[in-house]
Design an enzyme around this catalytic site. Structure first.
Site, short mmCIF file in Angstrom:
data_model
loop_
_atom_site.label_atom_id
_atom_site.label_comp_id
_atom_site.label_asym_id
_atom_site.label_seq_id
_atom_site.Cartn_x
_atom_site.Cartn_y
_atom_site.Cartn_z
N HIS A 205 -10.14 1.08 2.20
CA HIS A 205 -9.64 2.41 2.57
C HIS A 205 -10.79 3.36 2.92
O HIS A 205 -10.68 4.20 3.82
CB HIS A 205 -8.84 3.03 1.42
CG HIS A 205 -7.38 2.64 1.40
ND1 HIS A 205 -6.53 2.90 2.46
CD2 HIS A 205 -6.62 2.05 0.45
CE1 HIS A 205 -5.30 2.46 2.14
NE2 HIS A 205 -5.33 1.93 0.94
N CYS B 275 0.85 -1.19 0.00
CA CYS B 275 0.00 0.00 0.00
C CYS B 275 0.88 1.24 0.00
O CYS B 275 1.87 1.30 0.74
CB CYS B 275 -0.89 -0.02 1.25
SG CYS B 275 -2.01 1.38 1.37
N HIS C 95 -9.34 -3.81 -1.78
CA HIS C 95 -8.33 -3.06 -1.02
C HIS C 95 -8.72 -1.58 -0.96
O HIS C 95 -8.66 -0.95 0.11
CB HIS C 95 -6.95 -3.24 -1.69
CG HIS C 95 -5.84 -2.48 -1.05
ND1 HIS C 95 -4.76 -3.10 -0.44
CD2 HIS C 95 -5.60 -1.14 -0.93
CE1 HIS C 95 -3.93 -2.18 0.04
NE2 HIS C 95 -4.41 -0.98 -0.26
N GLU C 96 -9.15 -1.03 -2.10
CA GLU C 96 -9.47 0.40 -2.14
C GLU C 96 -10.76 0.71 -1.37
O GLU C 96 -10.83 1.71 -0.67
CB GLU C 96 -9.59 0.90 -3.59
CG GLU C 96 -8.34 0.69 -4.45
CD GLU C 96 -7.04 1.18 -3.84
OE1 GLU C 96 -7.06 2.05 -2.97
OE2 GLU C 96 -5.98 0.65 -4.24
ZN ZN Z 1 -3.76 1.01 0.00
#
Ligand code: ZN
Length: 164
Positions: A138, A92, A134-135
């Protein structure tokens, strides 16, 4: 305005740990942010995605490399997912130098708004699904290190690793 954003880093960073809010209107200001986010991803040759909290904004916008294109997803939602999962390495931009195995669903179906404020649906699998998951994490204040099952820094060549 500088041409790219600087990246928020650190596992305890408040912005990275805040749940982001939906974009209400996709106006000129939002479109400018998207253009600059895409430039920011392009600048890092290992980057495959970027979420707005990583550039200091708690709004639900992510940029994902899907196929070979960087696609902006606004207010993305996971509609469904496969039962089966796979483990693969993640890194990341906000957690420099750390990489590890993360379990993700093999297939997902998502819904999001495009830049023209049109609702889109898309089925994604494997690495594409991984990037989007993954995004979206966030946007919910979750970092990949929270889901990491093993770290193996020593055996990894960070040059080859993908940052999401
Ligand atoms: Zn990330």
């Amino acid at each position: 305005m500088a041409s790219i954003f600087s990246i928020e880093t650190g596992r305890g960073n408040k912005i990275l740990r805040t749940i982001s809010t939906d974009v209400k209107k996709i106006d000129a200001h939002v479109k400018k942010i998207i253009v600059k986010m895409i430039k920011t991803v392009k600048k890092d040759k290992n980057a495959c995605g970027l979420a707005a909290p990583q550039i200091g904004k708690n709004i639900r916008i992510v940029i994902c490399l899907l196929g070979k294109k960087l696609i902006p997803l606004i207010n993305p939602v996971i509609l469904s997912h496969s039962e089966n999962t796979n483990f693969d390495d993640e890194g990341c931009l906000s957690i420099p130098g750390e990489y590890g195995k993360v379990e993700r669903w093999n297939e997902i179906e998502i819904e999001y708004l495009d830049e023209k404020e049109m609702k889109q649906k898309r089925k994604l699998s494997n690495f594409d699904a991984r990037v989007v998951l993954h995004e979206i994490d966030h946007l919910d204040g979750i970092l990949f290190i929270d889901r990491m099952t093993e770290t193996h820094l020593q055996e990894m060549n960070s040059e080859k690793m993908k940052n999401l």
